[in-house]
Design a protein around this motif. Sequence first.
Motif, mmCIF file in Angstrom:
data_model
loop_
_atom_site.group_PDB
_atom_site.id
_atom_site.type_symbol
_atom_site.label_atom_id
_atom_site.label_comp_id
_atom_site.label_asym_id
_atom_site.label_seq_id
_atom_site.Cartn_x
_atom_site.Cartn_y
_atom_site.Cartn_z
ATOM 1 N N ALA A 64 9.120 -1.272 -20.956
ATOM 2 C CA ALA A 64 8.785 -0.702 -21.527
ATOM 3 C C ALA A 64 6.793 -0.901 -21.145
ATOM 4 C CB ALA A 64 8.486 -1.197 -23.423
ATOM 5 N N LEU A 65 7.264 -2.448 -20.846
ATOM 6 C CA LEU A 65 5.354 -2.792 -20.091
ATOM 7 C C LEU A 65 5.496 -1.181 -18.510
ATOM 8 C CD1 LEU A 65 3.373 -4.266 -20.160
ATOM 9 C CD2 LEU A 65 4.800 -5.884 -19.060
ATOM 10 N N ALA A 66 6.132 -1.313 -18.316
ATOM 11 C CA ALA A 66 6.163 -0.920 -17.183
ATOM 12 C C ALA A 66 6.088 0.931 -17.384
ATOM 13 C CB ALA A 66 7.512 -0.977 -15.910
ATOM 14 N N ARG A 67 6.484 1.520 -17.815
ATOM 15 C CA ARG A 67 6.101 2.700 -18.600
ATOM 16 C C ARG A 67 4.366 2.709 -19.391
ATOM 17 N NH1 ARG A 67 10.810 6.270 -20.808
ATOM 18 N NH2 ARG A 67 12.352 5.433 -19.945
ATOM 19 N N GLN A 68 4.472 1.643 -19.610
ATOM 20 C CA GLN A 68 2.633 1.657 -20.642
ATOM 21 C C GLN A 68 1.631 1.568 -19.828
ATOM 22 O OE1 GLN A 68 2.735 -1.731 -23.401
ATOM 23 N NE2 GLN A 68 0.288 -1.590 -23.022
ATOM 24 N N VAL A 69 1.884 1.131 -19.008
ATOM 25 C CA VAL A 69 0.929 0.725 -17.798
ATOM 26 C C VAL A 69 0.646 1.690 -16.717
ATOM 27 C CG1 VAL A 69 0.781 -1.606 -18.932
ATOM 28 C CG2 VAL A 69 1.910 -1.506 -16.682
ATOM 29 N N GLN A 70 2.056 2.846 -16.840
ATOM 30 C CA GLN A 70 2.125 3.543 -15.650
ATOM 31 C C GLN A 70 2.293 2.644 -14.428
ATOM 32 O OE1 GLN A 70 -1.550 6.756 -16.328
ATOM 33 N NE2 GLN A 70 0.814 7.840 -17.626
ATOM 34 N N ALA A 71 4.042 2.074 -13.918
ATOM 35 C CA ALA A 71 3.554 0.916 -12.776
ATOM 36 C C ALA A 71 3.884 2.065 -11.604
ATOM 37 C CB ALA A 71 4.091 -0.126 -12.725
ATOM 38 N N ASP A 72 3.419 1.749 -10.094
ATOM 39 C CA ASP A 72 4.122 2.360 -9.194
ATOM 40 C C ASP A 72 4.861 1.865 -9.038
ATOM 41 O OD1 ASP A 72 2.233 4.731 -9.720
ATOM 42 O OD2 ASP A 72 0.598 3.496 -8.543
ATOM 43 N N PHE A 73 5.474 0.934 -8.814
ATOM 44 C CA PHE A 73 6.597 -0.258 -8.266
ATOM 45 C C PHE A 73 6.091 -1.622 -8.836
ATOM 46 C CE2 PHE A 73 3.835 -3.246 -5.410
ATOM 47 C CZ PHE A 73 2.663 -2.364 -5.646
ATOM 48 N N ILE A 74 7.552 -2.579 -8.271
ATOM 49 C CA ILE A 74 7.690 -3.595 -8.656
ATOM 50 C C ILE A 74 7.385 -4.182 -7.480
ATOM 51 C CG2 ILE A 74 9.647 -5.136 -9.851
ATOM 52 C CD1 ILE A 74 10.077 -2.912 -11.535
ATOM 53 N N ARG A 102 0.653 -1.523 0.012
ATOM 54 C CA ARG A 102 0.487 -0.051 -0.037
ATOM 55 C C ARG A 102 0.831 1.623 -0.023
ATOM 56 N NH1 ARG A 102 -2.672 -1.173 4.506
ATOM 57 N NH2 ARG A 102 -4.000 -2.632 3.829
ATOM 58 N N GLU A 103 2.132 1.169 0.807
ATOM 59 C CA GLU A 103 2.584 3.069 0.981
ATOM 60 C C GLU A 103 3.337 2.659 -0.265
ATOM 61 O OE1 GLU A 103 5.984 1.444 3.426
ATOM 62 O OE2 GLU A 103 4.593 0.565 4.973
ATOM 63 N N GLN A 104 3.543 1.486 -1.613
ATOM 64 C CA GLN A 104 4.468 1.694 -2.851
ATOM 65 C C GLN A 104 3.829 2.385 -3.556
ATOM 66 O OE1 GLN A 104 7.014 1.135 -1.711
ATOM 67 N NE2 GLN A 104 7.055 0.149 0.347
ATOM 68 N N GLY A 105 2.293 2.527 -3.774
ATOM 69 C CA GLY A 105 1.150 3.665 -4.872
ATOM 70 C C GLY A 105 0.139 2.335 -5.496
ATOM 71 N N GLN A 106 -0.421 2.905 -6.268
ATOM 72 C CA GLN A 106 -1.314 1.850 -6.809
ATOM 73 C C GLN A 106 -1.388 0.533 -7.768
ATOM 74 O OE1 GLN A 106 -4.936 1.672 -5.359
ATOM 75 N NE2 GLN A 106 -5.407 0.341 -7.152
ATOM 76 N N LYS A 107 -0.535 1.008 -8.708
ATOM 77 C CA LYS A 107 -0.952 -0.202 -9.813
ATOM 78 C C LYS A 107 0.943 -0.505 -9.222
ATOM 79 C CE LYS A 107 -2.216 -0.801 -13.719
ATOM 80 N NZ LYS A 107 -3.093 -0.203 -14.624
ATOM 81 N N ALA A 108 0.519 -2.138 -9.229
ATOM 82 C CA ALA A 108 2.613 -3.246 -10.065
ATOM 83 C C ALA A 108 2.544 -3.207 -10.604
ATOM 84 C CB ALA A 108 1.897 -3.891 -8.270
ATOM 85 N N LEU A 109 4.068 -4.182 -10.837
ATOM 86 C CA LEU A 109 4.276 -4.445 -11.826
ATOM 87 C C LEU A 109 4.918 -5.774 -11.126
ATOM 88 C CD1 LEU A 109 4.243 -5.248 -15.172
ATOM 89 C CD2 LEU A 109 7.148 -3.814 -14.838
ATOM 90 N N THR A 151 -4.149 -2.734 -8.321
ATOM 91 C CA THR A 151 -4.436 -2.997 -9.922
ATOM 92 C C THR A 151 -2.744 -3.683 -9.811
ATOM 93 O OG1 THR A 151 -4.184 -1.073 -10.608
ATOM 94 C CG2 THR A 151 -5.879 -2.103 -10.565
ATOM 95 N N TYR A 152 -2.978 -4.333 -10.825
ATOM 96 C CA TYR A 152 -1.554 -4.911 -11.125
ATOM 97 C C TYR A 152 -1.273 -5.525 -13.135
ATOM 98 C CZ TYR A 152 -3.074 -9.889 -10.381
ATOM 99 O OH TYR A 152 -4.435 -10.713 -10.513
ATOM 100 N N VAL A 153 0.024 -5.838 -13.143
ATOM 101 C CA VAL A 153 0.178 -6.632 -14.419
ATOM 102 C C VAL A 153 1.460 -7.372 -14.513
ATOM 103 C CG1 VAL A 153 1.093 -6.406 -16.848
ATOM 104 C CG2 VAL A 153 -0.848 -4.090 -15.996
ATOM 105 N N LEU A 154 1.162 -8.110 -14.898
ATOM 106 C CA LEU A 154 2.004 -9.886 -15.051
ATOM 107 C C LEU A 154 3.569 -9.129 -15.602
ATOM 108 C CD1 LEU A 154 2.773 -12.188 -12.564
ATOM 109 C CD2 LEU A 154 1.585 -13.275 -14.822
ATOM 110 N N PHE A 155 4.320 -9.460 -15.626
ATOM 111 C CA PHE A 155 5.910 -9.564 -16.907
ATOM 112 C C PHE A 155 6.697 -11.129 -16.032
ATOM 113 C CE2 PHE A 155 10.199 -8.921 -18.158
ATOM 114 C CZ PHE A 155 9.691 -9.043 -19.318
ATOM 115 N N ASP A 156 6.252 -12.156 -16.900
ATOM 116 C CA ASP A 156 6.537 -13.361 -16.632
ATOM 117 C C ASP A 156 7.759 -13.616 -17.525
ATOM 118 O OD1 ASP A 156 4.804 -13.647 -18.275
ATOM 119 O OD2 ASP A 156 3.378 -14.635 -17.472
ATOM 120 N N GLN A 157 7.821 -13.005 -18.001
ATOM 121 C CA GLN A 157 8.649 -13.370 -19.968
ATOM 122 C C GLN A 157 10.755 -13.135 -19.175
ATOM 123 O OE1 GLN A 157 7.317 -14.453 -21.976
ATOM 124 N NE2 GLN A 157 6.326 -14.308 -21.290
ATOM 125 N N VAL A 158 10.855 -13.276 -17.958
ATOM 126 C CA VAL A 158 12.173 -13.268 -17.332
ATOM 127 C C VAL A 158 12.782 -14.858 -17.167
ATOM 128 C CG1 VAL A 158 14.012 -12.433 -15.812
ATOM 129 C CG2 VAL A 158 12.141 -11.734 -15.717
#
Length: 374
Positions: free
Chosen positions: A83-93, A28-35, A62-69
């Motif tokens: 690029a995905l973090a920027r596109q979805v405007q992630a607040d934290f990872i 919660r301390e990190q923001g609204q959207k996670a990558l 909310t969150y988006v999954l980047f499962d390609q590592v």
Amino acid sequence: MESIQFYLPVRIVFGRDCVLQQAPGLFREQGQKALIVTGRFSAKKNGALDDVEQVLKQNQQTYVLFDQVESNPSMDCVYEGAALARQVQADFIIAIGGGSPMDAAKAIALLACQDIPKAQLFTQQPRGKTLPLICIPTTAGTGSEVTQYSVLTNDAQKTKTSLAAPCLFPQAALLDGKYMMRLPRTATIHTALDAFSHLVESALSKSASVWSKKLALKGIKMLQPYLSRLDASEWSLEDRDALLQTSLLGGVVIAQTSTTAVHLMGYPLTYFHHIDHGRANALLLCAYLEKVEKHEPASIQEILDALQLENLSQLNSIMDRLLGPKETISLEEAKQFASAAIQSPKSQSGIISLTQEDIENIYCRSFHLAFQRP
Ligand code: NAP
Ligand code: FE
């Protein structure tokens, strides 16, 4: 009196179900959207991704999954993640996985905030803004959850290269051995031997302080009851927690001293021969220790005492059994790898200085190659 510096700006939370219990406030301390940055499969099977998703949903984040590592993350992978973090405007990872996803996430956190051309990623010292990062390790080896290093595959130099900067430290690390219950036997051995290398290399580093050395030796003592049975087929939760603690300590100490020639020499083995990172270090470690013993026997004795062993040949036998049949490299490669390694300041970061011939010798002894002096 020796002057001591010790910097570790990572909140460390260790314990059963710590993600379910501690992450709600932390996230919660990190923001609204996670990558969420992770590998392809393991986080979906070991319960870590389920726990993280549960907390995020409960928090109404909310969150988006980047499962390609992939293992030994590439530059393309981290630029794609950024690029995905920027596109979805992630607040934290949130990084879940072994060293590969955690290291990739550090570079993604940097590149999401700053335009750094690929050609400058390894030449420019990272600094400035990054996205906040929370790491959840699911292997007990790299300690990346508490380090300022992001090790990436460097195709231009045909090796692996570390980005190293204070801005790459994660905000927090959440550690729970329960995610490692089905870590396969080989991965358990190789990752634990990576932790062992971190502890040993840090204890034998020129940059070690009284504190970092005490912690490194403590970590080696904690690993001692497990070292000779790393190939066991049954692991209790308590055993997994203990291995995770030794790997955490390994991370804490290399964050102070960095790694040394062993890691440097291991990178081309991974790059050219696809040898797992921890295995690459372990293949080289005993020959390196034999070299150090010739000049600094007391330092090797401290490590042997922590392991309750009498001499390096006992350690060699344990390592040989754990590693099984060794890969082969050619004498030509040993020479090439040594000539590249000697260019790096890391080749001189241990308590003894090494010549190119010493490095060649360590490769040759590790792979049973006949070393021909010119
Ligand atoms: P890894 O490359 O992160 O993962 C190896 C394999 O283990 C992957 O196939 C992964 O699957 C799987 N795996 C991970 N957790 C699992 C679990 N709980 N159960 C079952 N399978 C699991 O390996 P690693 O040894 O942890 O990390 C190595 C990387 O870390 C190297 O790139 C190395 O250079 C770097 N490193 C960094 C530091 C540092 O301070 N930053 C220090 C040492 C090493 P998935 O891909 O499906 O997840
Ligand atoms: Fe390592």
